[in-house]
Write a protein that holds these residues in place. Structure first.
Motif, short mmCIF file in Angstrom:
data_model
loop_
_atom_site.label_atom_id
_atom_site.label_comp_id
_atom_site.label_asym_id
_atom_site.label_seq_id
_atom_site.Cartn_x
_atom_site.Cartn_y
_atom_site.Cartn_z
N LYS A 1 -18.21 26.04 -13.82
CA LYS A 1 -19.48 25.25 -14.08
C LYS A 1 -19.93 25.52 -15.61
O LYS A 1 -21.00 25.50 -16.16
CB LYS A 1 -20.61 25.80 -13.23
N VAL A 2 -18.92 25.65 -16.36
CA VAL A 2 -19.01 26.06 -17.84
C VAL A 2 -18.72 24.86 -18.64
O VAL A 2 -19.46 24.51 -19.75
CB VAL A 2 -18.40 27.15 -18.13
N ILE A 3 -17.61 24.09 -18.34
CA ILE A 3 -16.85 23.36 -19.05
C ILE A 3 -17.27 21.77 -18.90
O ILE A 3 -17.54 21.32 -17.59
CB ILE A 3 -15.53 23.26 -19.36
N LEU A 4 -18.04 21.03 -19.38
CA LEU A 4 -18.40 19.35 -19.38
C LEU A 4 -17.26 18.79 -19.16
O LEU A 4 -16.00 19.05 -19.90
CB LEU A 4 -19.21 18.92 -20.37
N LYS A 5 -17.12 17.60 -18.08
CA LYS A 5 -16.10 16.68 -18.09
C LYS A 5 -16.30 15.88 -19.37
O LYS A 5 -16.91 15.64 -19.99
CB LYS A 5 -16.24 16.09 -16.78
N SER A 6 -14.68 15.19 -19.51
CA SER A 6 -14.49 14.15 -20.31
C SER A 6 -15.51 12.98 -20.69
O SER A 6 -15.40 12.47 -21.70
CB SER A 6 -12.95 13.95 -20.64
N ASP A 7 -16.21 12.66 -19.55
CA ASP A 7 -17.00 11.56 -19.69
C ASP A 7 -18.35 11.92 -19.85
O ASP A 7 -19.33 11.13 -19.41
CB ASP A 7 -16.61 10.58 -18.35
N GLU A 8 -18.66 13.20 -20.03
CA GLU A 8 -20.00 13.40 -19.99
C GLU A 8 -20.67 13.71 -21.44
O GLU A 8 -21.75 14.35 -21.62
CB GLU A 8 -20.34 14.92 -19.49
N GLY A 9 -19.97 12.88 -22.49
CA GLY A 9 -20.25 13.25 -23.81
C GLY A 9 -21.19 12.01 -24.31
O GLY A 9 -21.54 11.92 -25.80
N GLY A 10 -21.58 11.02 -23.59
CA GLY A 10 -22.21 9.72 -24.03
C GLY A 10 -21.07 9.06 -24.71
O GLY A 10 -20.08 8.90 -24.55
N ILE A 11 -21.80 8.19 -25.59
CA ILE A 11 -20.92 7.14 -26.63
C ILE A 11 -20.05 7.97 -27.44
O ILE A 11 -18.85 7.50 -27.79
CB ILE A 11 -21.74 6.41 -27.35
N TRP A 12 -20.49 9.21 -27.65
CA TRP A 12 -19.56 10.03 -28.41
C TRP A 12 -17.98 10.25 -27.76
O TRP A 12 -16.98 10.60 -28.55
CB TRP A 12 -20.12 11.49 -28.71
#
Length: 244
Positions: free
Chosen positions: A129-140
């Motif tokens: 539960k530490v690392i965000l997924k690749s699609d969780e950065g918004g438009i960035w």
């Protein structure tokens, strides 16, 4: 856009909840022996079907669970080395990603940490539960920015957003035979008229309670320093970045 005030409320609430279930942490205590580390394999960070190597291994890749792989970013494996338990032997931290060949959903990611011995590695923890997924950065795009070892701590950094940008940095340290969140930095800014150096930012030393708050008021930066008092530290196995 993430608001810093909301983040702080969540951070404080998690700290108070953790206090009900954890004993006080003394950061000055000496590190535990490697024989104690093996007990950390039962944190159950992944599903029961995932098989994790529990015995010492000469090849760090054998500690990666079945159905997962080492994350590759910019053609480089996301892994870092350093002494994390103060025994003079190099340890390793890495980001692993779940294999999902038959779905368009972004794969789950986890933080894997293993302690080195003279000729092998011992798995310490896999925190999911530490690392965000690749699609969780918004438009960035992919929000994962970096993984590093700094002053004996594992540091995970994220960055994302669109016109409004946000970033965070979490620092974890092994002490008293457990991994704890000991530092957090969170910031945000409007990219139309500010840079990251001009962001509203709050930095917390969770060991001491000290904080530094930077605020951008119409282009003028102000800095506030203080101490909010010591809180019960959050264990890495209980940490959930979605609640921060």
């Amino acid at each position: 856009m993430r608001t810093i005030g909301y983040v702080l409320i969540i951070l404080f609430n998690i700290s108070l909840l953790s206090a009900c279930n954890s004993s006080n942490v003394n950061s000055s205590d000496p590190p535990s022996s490697k024989s104690d580390v093996v007990a950390n394999h039962t944190n159950e960070p992944l599903s029961e079907e995932v098989k994790v190597e529990e015995k010492p291994s000469k090849d760090i890749n054998t500690l990666i669970p079945s159905g997962w792989r080492l994350l590759i970013q910019d053609d480089e494996p996301v892994t870092t080395e350093g002494d994390l338990n103060k025994d003079g032997i190099t340890d390793v931290a890495m980001i692993i990603e779940q294999l999902q060949p038959n779905t368009e959903e972004a794969p789950e990611r986890s933080l894997l940490i293993a302690f080195g011995t003279n000729d092998s590695y011992l798995l310490s923890i896999i925190a999911d539960k530490v690392i965000l997924k690749s699609d969780e950065g918004g438009i960035w795009g992919d929000p994962f920015e970096s993984l590093s070892i700094d002053r004996g701590s594992v540091v995970v950094s994220d960055y994302g957003g669109s016109n409004w940008r946000w970033y965070n940095k979490y620092r974890f340290r092994f002490q008293d035979n457990e991994w704890y969140l000991i530092g957090a930095t969170m910031g945000e800014y409007f990219s139309g008229n500010a840079t990251q150096e001009e962001a509203d930012e709050q930095d917390y030393n969770l060991l001491t309670g000290d904080y530094i708050k930077k605020t951008n008021e119409d282009g003028k930066m102000t800095t506030e320093r203080g101490n909010r008092g010591k809180k019960q530290l959050i264990k890495l196995k209980d940490f959930n970045i979605e609640n921060m």
